[in-house]
Structure formats: C-alpha cells, structure tokens
Motif scaffolding. Structure first.
Motif, mmCIF file in Angstrom:
data_model
loop_
_atom_site.group_PDB
_atom_site.id
_atom_site.type_symbol
_atom_site.label_atom_id
_atom_site.label_comp_id
_atom_site.label_asym_id
_atom_site.label_seq_id
_atom_site.Cartn_x
_atom_site.Cartn_y
_atom_site.Cartn_z
ATOM 1 N N ALA A 39 0.632 -1.302 0.116
ATOM 2 C CA ALA A 39 -0.084 0.062 0.022
ATOM 3 C C ALA A 39 1.039 1.376 -0.176
ATOM 4 O O ALA A 39 0.229 2.387 0.151
ATOM 5 C CB ALA A 39 -0.801 -0.026 0.969
ATOM 6 N N GLY A 40 2.176 1.162 -0.030
ATOM 7 C CA GLY A 40 2.847 2.452 -0.331
ATOM 8 C C GLY A 40 3.043 3.441 0.752
ATOM 9 O O GLY A 40 3.221 2.988 2.011
ATOM 10 N N LEU A 41 2.345 4.386 0.623
ATOM 11 C CA LEU A 41 2.359 5.535 1.599
ATOM 12 C C LEU A 41 1.446 5.225 2.657
ATOM 13 O O LEU A 41 1.449 5.729 3.689
ATOM 14 C CB LEU A 41 1.771 6.817 0.870
ATOM 15 N N GLU A 42 0.593 4.251 2.591
ATOM 16 C CA GLU A 42 -0.430 3.819 3.482
ATOM 17 C C GLU A 42 -0.057 2.362 4.159
ATOM 18 O O GLU A 42 -0.515 1.663 4.832
ATOM 19 C CB GLU A 42 -1.689 3.499 2.932
ATOM 20 N N ALA A 43 1.270 1.664 3.920
ATOM 21 C CA ALA A 43 1.843 0.465 4.024
ATOM 22 C C ALA A 43 1.839 -0.026 5.725
ATOM 23 O O ALA A 43 1.270 -0.996 5.952
ATOM 24 C CB ALA A 43 3.103 0.115 3.532
ATOM 25 N N ASP A 44 1.979 1.077 6.370
ATOM 26 C CA ASP A 44 2.304 0.560 7.982
ATOM 27 C C ASP A 44 0.945 0.709 8.548
ATOM 28 O O ASP A 44 0.566 -0.045 9.231
ATOM 29 C CB ASP A 44 3.116 1.888 8.586
ATOM 30 N N ARG A 45 0.057 1.624 7.864
ATOM 31 C CA ARG A 45 -1.608 1.320 8.436
ATOM 32 C C ARG A 45 -2.056 0.281 8.148
ATOM 33 O O ARG A 45 -2.621 -0.351 8.893
ATOM 34 C CB ARG A 45 -2.271 2.629 7.932
ATOM 35 N N VAL A 46 -1.857 -0.318 6.832
ATOM 36 C CA VAL A 46 -2.617 -1.385 6.294
ATOM 37 C C VAL A 46 -2.228 -2.445 7.180
ATOM 38 O O VAL A 46 -2.639 -3.603 7.696
ATOM 39 C CB VAL A 46 -2.521 -1.513 4.828
ATOM 40 N N ALA A 47 -0.642 -2.576 7.350
ATOM 41 C CA ALA A 47 0.043 -3.631 8.257
ATOM 42 C C ALA A 47 -0.562 -3.835 9.380
ATOM 43 O O ALA A 47 -0.843 -4.926 10.129
ATOM 44 C CB ALA A 47 1.427 -3.243 8.250
ATOM 45 N N ARG A 48 -0.748 -2.617 10.307
ATOM 46 C CA ARG A 48 -1.552 -2.793 11.668
ATOM 47 C C ARG A 48 -2.949 -3.391 11.461
ATOM 48 O O ARG A 48 -3.243 -4.009 12.282
ATOM 49 C CB ARG A 48 -1.426 -1.259 12.175
ATOM 50 N N LEU A 49 -3.369 -2.970 10.599
ATOM 51 C CA LEU A 49 -4.903 -3.480 10.075
ATOM 52 C C LEU A 49 -4.757 -5.035 10.087
ATOM 53 O O LEU A 49 -5.611 -5.773 10.558
ATOM 54 C CB LEU A 49 -5.536 -3.061 8.952
ATOM 55 N N LEU A 50 -3.578 -5.315 9.438
ATOM 56 C CA LEU A 50 -3.624 -6.853 9.189
ATOM 57 C C LEU A 50 -2.922 -7.630 10.813
ATOM 58 O O LEU A 50 -2.804 -8.852 10.491
ATOM 59 C CB LEU A 50 -2.495 -7.225 8.294
ATOM 60 N N GLY A 51 -2.644 -6.923 11.661
ATOM 61 C CA GLY A 51 -2.485 -7.474 12.920
ATOM 62 C C GLY A 51 -0.904 -7.298 12.997
ATOM 63 O O GLY A 51 -0.411 -8.055 14.097
ATOM 64 N N ALA A 52 -0.150 -6.736 12.301
ATOM 65 C CA ALA A 52 1.227 -6.696 12.302
ATOM 66 C C ALA A 52 1.636 -5.428 13.400
ATOM 67 O O ALA A 52 0.679 -4.627 13.694
ATOM 68 C CB ALA A 52 2.092 -6.452 11.144
ATOM 69 N N ARG A 53 2.821 -5.368 13.986
ATOM 70 C CA ARG A 53 3.116 -4.255 15.047
ATOM 71 C C ARG A 53 4.508 -3.652 14.559
ATOM 72 O O ARG A 53 5.360 -3.877 15.024
ATOM 73 C CB ARG A 53 3.547 -4.880 16.443
ATOM 74 N N PRO A 54 4.276 -2.946 12.974
ATOM 75 C CA PRO A 54 5.394 -2.643 12.694
ATOM 76 C C PRO A 54 6.220 -1.419 13.426
ATOM 77 O O PRO A 54 5.384 -0.606 14.082
ATOM 78 C CB PRO A 54 5.035 -1.753 11.343
ATOM 79 N N THR A 55 7.539 -1.381 13.627
ATOM 80 C CA THR A 55 8.118 -0.446 14.320
ATOM 81 C C THR A 55 8.557 1.068 13.665
ATOM 82 O O THR A 55 8.623 1.788 14.314
ATOM 83 C CB THR A 55 9.330 -0.918 14.968
ATOM 84 N N VAL A 56 8.385 0.587 12.407
ATOM 85 C CA VAL A 56 8.793 1.958 11.504
ATOM 86 C C VAL A 56 7.532 2.715 11.051
ATOM 87 O O VAL A 56 6.273 2.008 10.950
ATOM 88 C CB VAL A 56 9.456 1.299 10.100
ATOM 89 N N ARG A 57 7.600 3.650 10.732
ATOM 90 C CA ARG A 57 6.448 4.651 10.486
ATOM 91 C C ARG A 57 6.644 5.112 8.824
ATOM 92 O O ARG A 57 8.073 5.497 8.769
ATOM 93 C CB ARG A 57 6.310 5.789 11.428
ATOM 94 N N ILE A 58 5.708 5.380 7.967
ATOM 95 C CA ILE A 58 5.901 5.857 6.960
ATOM 96 C C ILE A 58 5.806 7.287 6.929
ATOM 97 O O ILE A 58 4.970 7.903 7.497
ATOM 98 C CB ILE A 58 4.968 5.623 6.002
ATOM 99 N N VAL A 59 7.124 8.096 6.656
ATOM 100 C CA VAL A 59 6.919 9.451 6.561
ATOM 101 C C VAL A 59 7.183 10.037 5.089
ATOM 102 O O VAL A 59 7.868 9.450 4.274
ATOM 103 C CB VAL A 59 8.295 9.942 7.310
ATOM 104 N N PRO A 60 6.162 10.878 4.577
ATOM 105 C CA PRO A 60 6.024 11.209 3.449
ATOM 106 C C PRO A 60 6.950 12.353 3.013
ATOM 107 O O PRO A 60 7.217 13.143 3.913
ATOM 108 C CB PRO A 60 4.459 11.843 3.227
ATOM 109 N N PHE A 61 7.565 12.557 2.103
ATOM 110 C CA PHE A 61 8.544 13.256 1.431
ATOM 111 C C PHE A 61 8.107 13.683 0.173
ATOM 112 O O PHE A 61 8.174 13.131 -0.756
ATOM 113 C CB PHE A 61 10.029 13.139 1.371
ATOM 114 N N ARG A 62 7.709 15.130 0.036
ATOM 115 C CA ARG A 62 7.380 15.567 -1.236
ATOM 116 C C ARG A 62 8.622 16.125 -2.217
ATOM 117 O O ARG A 62 9.398 16.463 -1.833
ATOM 118 C CB ARG A 62 6.422 17.001 -1.526
ATOM 119 N N GLY A 63 8.372 15.566 -3.487
ATOM 120 C CA GLY A 63 9.249 15.725 -4.580
ATOM 121 C C GLY A 63 8.715 16.585 -5.451
ATOM 122 O O GLY A 63 8.141 16.220 -6.235
#
Ligand code: FAD
Length: 404
Positions: free
Chosen positions: A203-227
C-alpha cells in the motif's frame, strides 16, 4: 456475502501489480485479487516519479536494493521490449562539481563495480563534455545502460497480463478493515467483502497502516516526502541528452535534484525532498488531522528532525524559492538561466523511518502466516518491481505451502 480468493494484494502500484503477476505466473490456478483504493492503478508513487530505470550504482552491496535493482532493471527492459513500451537507454552521468565530492564519487564507483553494473566508465571533465555537453563538473561516472520509461505504461501492461491470467484488479476498493477468521483473513474494502487465504500489503504511503490492520506491529512509520519538479523550457531541454545527477549525500536515501529526460521528450529538474505531514501532500497546505497526529506522536519523527534539521530547513527554503532551486540545477548545468525553469509537477515518496529517527535505507518486508507487508519500497522499487514481485511471490507461496 463476500467473495473468496487465495491471495489478495492490497495496492495497485507497480509493486502490488508485479507481485500479483509473479504469483499468477508461478501458480496459474491461484485465485488472485488486487484491491486498489483509487479509481485507477498507478496514481500514487508509481505515477509520479522520475521514470528512471536505475542501473544499481548507489546501493550497499549485498542489500536487497542492490540485488533486486540490478536484476529487476534488466528484466524490466526485456518486459518493455516484449510489450512495445518505450524504454530507451539514454545513459546517465553522476557529476562531481567540487573537489570535496571526488572521494564520494570514487565510493560510488566501487559500489557500482561491486553490484555488477555493466559498462561503467570514469569520465574526466573533457570526456564528460563529450557525453553531456551541457553538464559541467570535475569528473563523473557514466552509466550508459540507465534507461527511462513511463511507469504508468508498465503498470497498464501488468494489469493486462493479470486480467489475461484470470486475476481480478478492483479499483475504488480501499481496504479499511481486516479480521482474522481461522486460517483466513476477511477484508473490508467497501463495497467489497473479501475472504482471503493470504494478504500481501503493497500500500505504499499507507503500508504501515494497512500492516496494523492486518495485525502486524511495525516499528517503522511511513514518513511522506514531497518531491517537486520544474521543467526545462524547450531550448534548454534540447541541450540535455540523458540524465545528469549530482553526487548524493550518503547520509540520505535521496539522490539529489537531477535532470531527467522523459520518454515524452521533456526534461525535468528535481525532485527535491520536502518533508510533509500529509501522505497525499502533492501541494503545500494543511495536512489531514489523522496524518498530522500520527506523524507528530511518533518519537522517530522528532529524532529524524533533530538529525537532519539543517537539511530540512534548506529543503523548505529551496521549495519556496525558484532562485535557490535554479541554483541547485545550475551546479549540474552551468549555463542554465533562472528563466529556463518553468513549473512542473510533484510526487510524494513513502519513506520508512525507525523509532530511532533513522531513515530506513533498504527495502523492508515483514511476514507472518497469513500476511506479508512491503513496508519500505522507495526508489529504486519501480526499477526493481519485477524482481521484488518474484521475491515476494516466492515468500507467499512458501507460507501457503507450509500451511498445507
Ligand atoms: C518523486 C519520486 C521520484 C521517484 N523516482 C524513481 C525513479 O526514477 N526510479 C525508480 O525506480 N523509482 C523511483 N521512485 C520510487 C518509486 O516510484 C516507488 O518506489 C514505487 O512506485 C513504489 O511502488 P508501490 O507500488 O510500492 O507504491 P505506490 O505506487 O504508491 O502504490 C501503492 C498503492 O496502494 C494504494 N493504497 C493505499 N492504501 C490502500 C488501501 N487501504 N486499500 C487499497 N489500496 C491502497 C494506493 O492508492 C497506491 O495506488 C520515485 C518516487 C517518487 C515519489
């Protein structure tokens, strides 16, 4: 009543589509569904990037990035040839413009050689002028096989492959909830309910959120950087043959503002890397509250800010000042005038940040018995997509076979 499938892929960017294609090729009978939130595929990072097929020069030898970029880049070129997608090898120069950059240029050379990048050449100032007359610098590395492509065209071809293989690609299907039901996962992607044997999260920019929905506990957070990009006006664009890059800052995963010829004949300058609170932050403006709250309550973000404060401030200033932006481009192309640059588009990068504030460099993939999440797939993930697809598909099939 929901539908059932063997594997559901969340995210119709190039990585999700490539994973689904690799699964379809490996197991033609697998029931596959790709769920994409937007009304079309490839509208996020895949549709807003520089369109470069990287050769593998930059990445730490032995890393997933190095391996999958070299492998995936070659495969992508063959794929484009078979599908009639333009992917010309326009070549790239990485240019040292100051003596202080020569050591880093040498380190880049060593990496390129270790990663098996083909036909690299060292250029002195005169040889650089032969390859890219508009570029100015003390020395450079020339990577002749670096290519350009429109990744939206690649994504469209992947969708066609998937449909021909009997898979479904459903757009307008944002996954909002996931519940475990024995060995299966029930996904809610309004208006669709899908009962999946296995879920792959791309899910790219939403990958950490979708991982949490799926029951994972990701330690990393997606931070967006505009280019943000500017375009070269036609007369200036005509002077650029291929791709002109600076020597990158080794402490950052970004390659620095560069000049990129596109397959439709334009030349883009950029992207810069402006930290934003908004995961869809294509323009300046107030972020959605949820994005802002989640970002600001993550200690890693504050630590990242402390580590790279000077860079962040400079990126904001350069984003607001066309003269500063032009000065960055002029380092690579000395004859460029401020008026040669006109407004261009922007993309938003998904960059995983660790709780320590570190910008995670390599691709990150986490997995359990029912789901796999691609948690960090920044550049060169578009180049590497077909190889990432095979790599991830292998791990999914292994998990499915272990379950019997
Ligand atoms: C400015 C910029 C320049 C770049 N330049 C290059 C380059 O030249 N070469 C290169 O190789 N790489 C480049 N990259 C990196 C490359 O674009 C990405 O690594 C790659 O596109 C990642 O693909 P993806 O499928 O993981 O993500 P995305 O393309 O972002 O796809 C993720 C998809 O998931 C969907 N989604 C999100 N949440 C949900 C949900 N809940 N339910 C359903 N769907 C959901 C999104 O709508 C999106 O379509 C660049 C990136 C940027 C931003």
């Amino acid at each position: 009543v929901g539908e059932a499938c063997d594997v559901a892929v969340v995210g119709g960017g190039i990585v999700g589509l490539a994973v689904a294609r690799a699964l379809a090729l490996a197991r033609p009978r697998l029931r596959l569904v790709v769920l994409e939130r937007e009304s079309d595929v490839a509208t996020a990072q895949t549709g807003h990037n520089s369109g470069v097929v990287h050769s593998g020069l930059y990445y730490r030898p032995g890393s997933l990035k190095a391996r999958l970029c070299v492998e995936g880049g070659r495969e992508l070129k063959r794929y484009c040839e078979r599908h009639g997608i333009a992917c010309p090898e326009v070549g790239k120069v990485v240019v040292a413009v100051e003596a202080s950059e020569l050591d880093r240029l040498e380190a880049l050379w060593q990496r390129g050689v270790a990663n098996g990048v083909a036909d690299l050449r060292r250029l002195d100032a005169r040889a650089l002028a032969d390859v890219e007359p508009a570029a100015g610098g003390l020395a450079a590395i020339h990577s002749p096989h670096t290519a350009i492509v429109d990744y939206r065209q690649v994504a469209a071809a992947l969708v066609a492959d998937l449909i021909a293989a009997g898979a479904r690609v459903v757009t307008g299907a944002a996954v909002r909830a996931a519940t475990r039901d024995g060995a299966r996962v029930r996904l809610r992607a309004d208006p669709l309910e899908l009962d999946a044997g296995y879920v792959v999260n791309c899910a790219g920019l939403e990958a950490d959120r979708v991982a949490r929905l799926l029951g994972a506990r990701p330690t990393v957070r997606i931070v967006p950087f505009r280019g943000e990009y500017r375009l070269l006006a036609p007369a200036a664009a005509a002077r650029v043959r291929g791709l002109i890059y600076p020597v990158p800052d080794p402490t950052l995963p970004f390659l620095g503002v560069h000049l990129t010829r596109t397959v439709d004949g334009r030349v883009e300058a950029g992207p810069n890397a402006v930290w934003t609170l908004s995961r869809r932050g294509y323009r300046r403006g107030l972020p959605p509250l949820r994005d802002a709250w989640e970002a600001l309550s993550f200690p890693g973000l504050w630590r990242l800010g402390r580590r790279h404060l000077a860079t962040a401030v400079f990126e904001y200033r350069r984003s607001l000042s066309s003269r500063l932006f032009a000065a960055s481009v002029r380092r690579l192309m000395p004859a460029l005038a401020d008026v040669d640059l006109v407004a261009g588009g922007a993309g938003v990068r998904a960059q995983a940040v660790a709780p320590t504030g570190e910008l995670v460099d390599d691709f990150v993939i986490v997995q359990d018995a029912r789901s796999l999440s691609v948690l960090n797939a920044p550049s060169p993930a578009a180049t590497a997509s077909l190889a990432i697809g095979r790599f991830v598909a292998g791990r999914v099939l292994e998990a499915l076979s272990e379950r019997g």
